[in-house]
Motif scaffolding. Structure first.
Motif, PDB file in Angstrom:
ATOM      1  N   LEU A 263       0.831  -1.194   0.000  1.00 27.09           N
ATOM      2  CA  LEU A 263       0.000   0.000   0.000  1.00 27.09           C
ATOM      3  C   LEU A 263       0.870   1.249   0.000  1.00 27.09           C
ATOM      4  O   LEU A 263       1.933   1.289   0.637  1.00 27.09           O
ATOM      5  CB  LEU A 263      -0.911   0.024   1.224  1.00 27.09           C
ATOM      6  N   SER A 264       0.409   2.291  -0.706  1.00 22.93           N
ATOM      7  CA  SER A 264       1.094   3.578  -0.645  1.00 22.93           C
ATOM      8  C   SER A 264       0.834   4.204   0.713  1.00 22.93           C
ATOM      9  O   SER A 264      -0.094   3.804   1.435  1.00 22.93           O
ATOM     10  CB  SER A 264       0.570   4.502  -1.750  1.00 22.93           C
ATOM     11  N   PRO A 265       1.625   5.219   1.112  1.00 24.03           N
ATOM     12  CA  PRO A 265       1.372   5.876   2.401  1.00 24.03           C
ATOM     13  C   PRO A 265      -0.052   6.393   2.534  1.00 24.03           C
ATOM     14  O   PRO A 265      -0.666   6.277   3.595  1.00 24.03           O
ATOM     15  CB  PRO A 265       2.397   7.015   2.406  1.00 24.03           C
ATOM     16  N   LYS A 266      -0.601   6.978   1.439  1.00 25.90           N
ATOM     17  CA  LYS A 266      -1.976   7.479   1.514  1.00 25.90           C
ATOM     18  C   LYS A 266      -2.975   6.336   1.658  1.00 25.90           C
ATOM     19  O   LYS A 266      -3.921   6.423   2.452  1.00 25.90           O
ATOM     20  CB  LYS A 266      -2.314   8.296   0.268  1.00 25.90           C
ATOM     21  N   GLU A 267      -2.771   5.275   0.881  1.00 24.70           N
ATOM     22  CA  GLU A 267      -3.675   4.132   0.981  1.00 24.70           C
ATOM     23  C   GLU A 267      -3.617   3.516   2.374  1.00 24.70           C
ATOM     24  O   GLU A 267      -4.644   3.096   2.925  1.00 24.70           O
ATOM     25  CB  GLU A 267      -3.307   3.082  -0.069  1.00 24.70           C
TER      26      GLU A 267
ATOM     27  N   ASP B  51      -5.485   5.826   4.711  1.00 28.41           N
ATOM     28  CA  ASP B  51      -6.931   5.707   4.490  1.00 28.41           C
ATOM     29  C   ASP B  51      -7.473   4.407   5.086  1.00 28.41           C
ATOM     30  O   ASP B  51      -8.574   4.377   5.647  1.00 28.41           O
ATOM     31  CB  ASP B  51      -7.240   5.754   2.999  1.00 28.41           C
ATOM     32  N   SER B  52      -6.713   3.324   4.960  1.00 28.13           N
ATOM     33  CA  SER B  52      -7.145   2.042   5.500  1.00 28.13           C
ATOM     34  C   SER B  52      -7.224   2.076   7.019  1.00 28.13           C
ATOM     35  O   SER B  52      -8.156   1.529   7.625  1.00 28.13           O
ATOM     36  CB  SER B  52      -6.187   0.926   5.047  1.00 28.13           C
ATOM     37  N   VAL B  53      -6.256   2.738   7.644  1.00 30.28           N
ATOM     38  CA  VAL B  53      -6.287   2.866   9.101  1.00 30.28           C
ATOM     39  C   VAL B  53      -7.503   3.683   9.532  1.00 30.28           C
ATOM     40  O   VAL B  53      -8.225   3.318  10.464  1.00 30.28           O
ATOM     41  CB  VAL B  53      -4.985   3.506   9.621  1.00 30.28           C
TER      42      VAL B  53
ATOM     43  N   GLU C 124      -1.050   2.490  16.458  1.00 30.41           N
ATOM     44  CA  GLU C 124       0.393   2.545  16.647  1.00 30.41           C
ATOM     45  C   GLU C 124       1.060   1.722  15.551  1.00 30.41           C
ATOM     46  O   GLU C 124       0.465   0.779  15.024  1.00 30.41           O
ATOM     47  CB  GLU C 124       0.798   2.020  18.029  1.00 30.41           C
ATOM     48  N   GLN C 125       2.293   2.094  15.227  1.00 24.22           N
ATOM     49  CA  GLN C 125       3.057   1.405  14.185  1.00 24.22           C
ATOM     50  C   GLN C 125       2.280   1.382  12.860  1.00 24.22           C
ATOM     51  O   GLN C 125       2.291   0.388  12.126  1.00 24.22           O
ATOM     52  CB  GLN C 125       3.417  -0.016  14.626  1.00 24.22           C
ATOM     53  N   GLU C 126       1.546   2.466  12.606  1.00 26.52           N
ATOM     54  CA  GLU C 126       0.798   2.665  11.364  1.00 26.52           C
ATOM     55  C   GLU C 126      -0.290   1.620  11.139  1.00 26.52           C
ATOM     56  O   GLU C 126      -0.657   1.320   9.996  1.00 26.52           O
ATOM     57  CB  GLU C 126       1.753   2.682  10.157  1.00 26.52           C
ATOM     58  N   ARG C 127      -0.819   1.067  12.207  1.00 32.02           N
ATOM     59  CA  ARG C 127      -1.935   0.138  12.067  1.00 32.02           C
ATOM     60  C   ARG C 127      -2.785   0.161  13.338  1.00 32.02           C
ATOM     61  O   ARG C 127      -2.294   0.512  14.419  1.00 32.02           O
ATOM     62  CB  ARG C 127      -1.453  -1.283  11.768  1.00 32.02           C
TER      63      ARG C 127
END
Length: 500
Positions: A47-51, A54-56, A83-86
């Motif tokens: 996933l890209s950073p934006k995707e 958005d998913s989070v 946390e940890q981008e999720r």
């Protein structure tokens, strides 16, 4: 990640299991000194950073929708940590085993036990559906049987809020083959009756020890779409067949299904259900199946779908109801014709169900005018129909004291066009007679000094109901507004009494 700490308070102790949506950890909430389960949600690779962001965001939104569900048959969500981008979901820790594990170890369940499990799950689903949330993954592995005897529906991880795209619609998962309703396999978003189909497939496993359609995932999907459900012997056979009808219109109303399940769970003989097996074949059903209508007539249950509310149980000697204990649709408490008369329209609006921490409600808004109704509960009770009469008396008295305390009210109703708060003056709170077992009312006046809203609260047995009538039109007099609210309240009270 290795064992560590989340949000400075949740210590991850050890993994409990893993699946397609992530890993579940045993954790310790150090702030409240209790064990919890923490679900670590896994996002797709690449996933890209934006995707990813958005998913989070989408996952947190879904968790927020799930957190509004308060029912002993739904696993409680305590917290969401990013946390940890999720996202990490902090849930109550359940001790026991899933229905799937139980069947694998002990074999098929007796019909009465399976019926109780099914009824508990269906009542939990009804609460979710009343708030516009579909579970979408009802299966034996997501029905948990606790050591204390609770039946809990878990894993709303792929749940879908009405009108919203979900995290899992980005390609992660749509459910479990063999337990996904046919209409969802064909690309439809589905609805409450899709969850009912999945529960029927789950009960089939509970009763037989094997799924209705076996084989590879592709074979199970193909069989779901093209083959009738194998006949199932025993008292639940006709009901399970009806729940798994090919077309949603042929499936029974969930409240009828709960009633039949409760009868079997109690050891009583369920109404004989004439199931049309052709209903499972594409193209055979054009309207609601005769089976559901027959059950409704046989057991005397009103068939209505919608938000949560109540059936009434009466004392044998007549008089006021003794208790409101079983869910029904609050949007049916005021009929369409009465709504049309109250709103002075030939095209009355359909009730708009909603719910908050105070209780389930329904609104009938049009431009400039509206009727609202809410069934209330106190903060110590899970839902209104669990309240005792003494608790309802206390709640009613507290409401009366609350409204008598405040003269200036900020009032708004966006659905009728009032999007900014109107500073309103409350008229004196007065006792009302001839409505419920006790009642009070008051009105709100705008800056012009005329009444724009009339509010009535009444108690009937263990139930507290609030009714509001509002109009911004200049033609109705203050007395007209008051009488309209009274007629709405009287209609709802009569509907409750008639339900018994």
């Amino acid at each position: 990640m290795s064992t560590g700490r989340l949000a400075g308070r949740y210590s991850l102790l050890r993994p409990l299991g893993a699946g397609g949506m992530g890993k579940v950890w045993l954790a310790r909430d150090e702030m409240l000194d209790r064990d919890v389960a923490v679900k670590e949600l896994t996002l797709p690779e690449g996933l890209s950073p934006k995707e990813r962001a958005d998913s989070v965001t989408r996952a947190v939104r879904e968790a927020q929708a799930t957190a509004r569900l308060r029912h002993p048959g739904i696993v409680a969500l305590h917290d969401v940590v990013v946390e940890q981008e999720r996202p990490w979901l902090v849930m109550e820790l359940l001790r026991g085993r899933t229905l799937g594990e139980t069947v694998r170890e002990f074999g098929p369940m007796p019909a009465d036990y399976a019926a109780r499990v099914g009824a508990d799950v269906l009542e939990a689903l009804t609460v979710a559906h009343s708030q516009g949330l579909q579970h979408r993954d009802v299966k034996p592995g997501n029905v948990f049987l606790t050591e204390s005897g609770r039946v809990v529906l878990t894993d709303f991880g792929i749940a879908r809020q009405e009108g919203q795209a979900t995290l899992t619609e980005q390609g992660l998962m749509i459910g479990s083959p063999g337990f996904i309703a046919p209409e969802r396999l064909e690309g439809e978003s589905g609805g409450p009756l899709s969850d009912l189909w999945s529960l029927g497939a789950t009960l089939y496993v509970a009763l037989t020890g094997a799924p209705a359609h076996e084989g590879s995932a592709a074979q199970r999907v193909r069989a779901t779409l093209t083959q009738p459900v194998p006949e199932l012997a025993g008292p639940l056979g006709p009901l399970v067949a009806a729940m798994m009808a090919r077309h949603p219109a042929a499936r029974p109303d969930p409240r009828v299904a709960v009633h039949v399940l409760r009868q079997v769970a109690a050891g009583e003989q369920a109404p004989r259900l004439p199931v049309n097996h052709d209903a499972t074949v594409p193209g055979q059903v054009r309207r609601r199946g005769r089976a559901a209508v027959w059950i409704a007539a046989a057991v005397g249950v009103a068939v209505a779908a919608g938000t949560t509310g109540f059936f009434v149980l009466r004392d044998q000697g007549g008089g006021p109801p003794s208790a409101f204990t079983v869910p029904m649709d609050v949007c049916t408490l005021i009929g369409s014709q009465e709504i049309g008369r109250l709103l002075r329209t030939q095209s009355p609006p359909k009730g708009q169900p909603d719910a908050d921490e105070v209780g389930p409600e329904c609104g009938w808004p049009i431009s400039g005018t509206g009727v609202g109704l809410q069934v209330q509960k106190d903060s110590d009770t899970l839902d209104p129909w669990s309240m005792t009469t003494d608790a309802a008396r206390t709640l009613f008295q507290n409401q009366q004291r609350y409204w008598a305390k405040y003269d200036d009210i900020d009032w708004t109703w966006p659905e009728i066009g009032v999007k900014k708060s109107i500073r309103s003056k409350r008229t004196p709170v007065r006792q009302l007679t001839g409505l419920g077992e006790e009642a009070f009312g008051f009105e709100l006046k705008g800056t012009t000094g005329r009444v724009h809203s009339a509010h009535i609260y009444y108690r009937l047995a263990n139930l507290v109901v609030s009714v509001e009538y509002t109009t911004l039109n200049d033609r109705p007099t203050d007395e007209d507004v008051k009488q309209s609210a009274l007629r709405a309240a009287q209609a709802s009270e009569q509907a409750l009494r008639d339900a018994g």
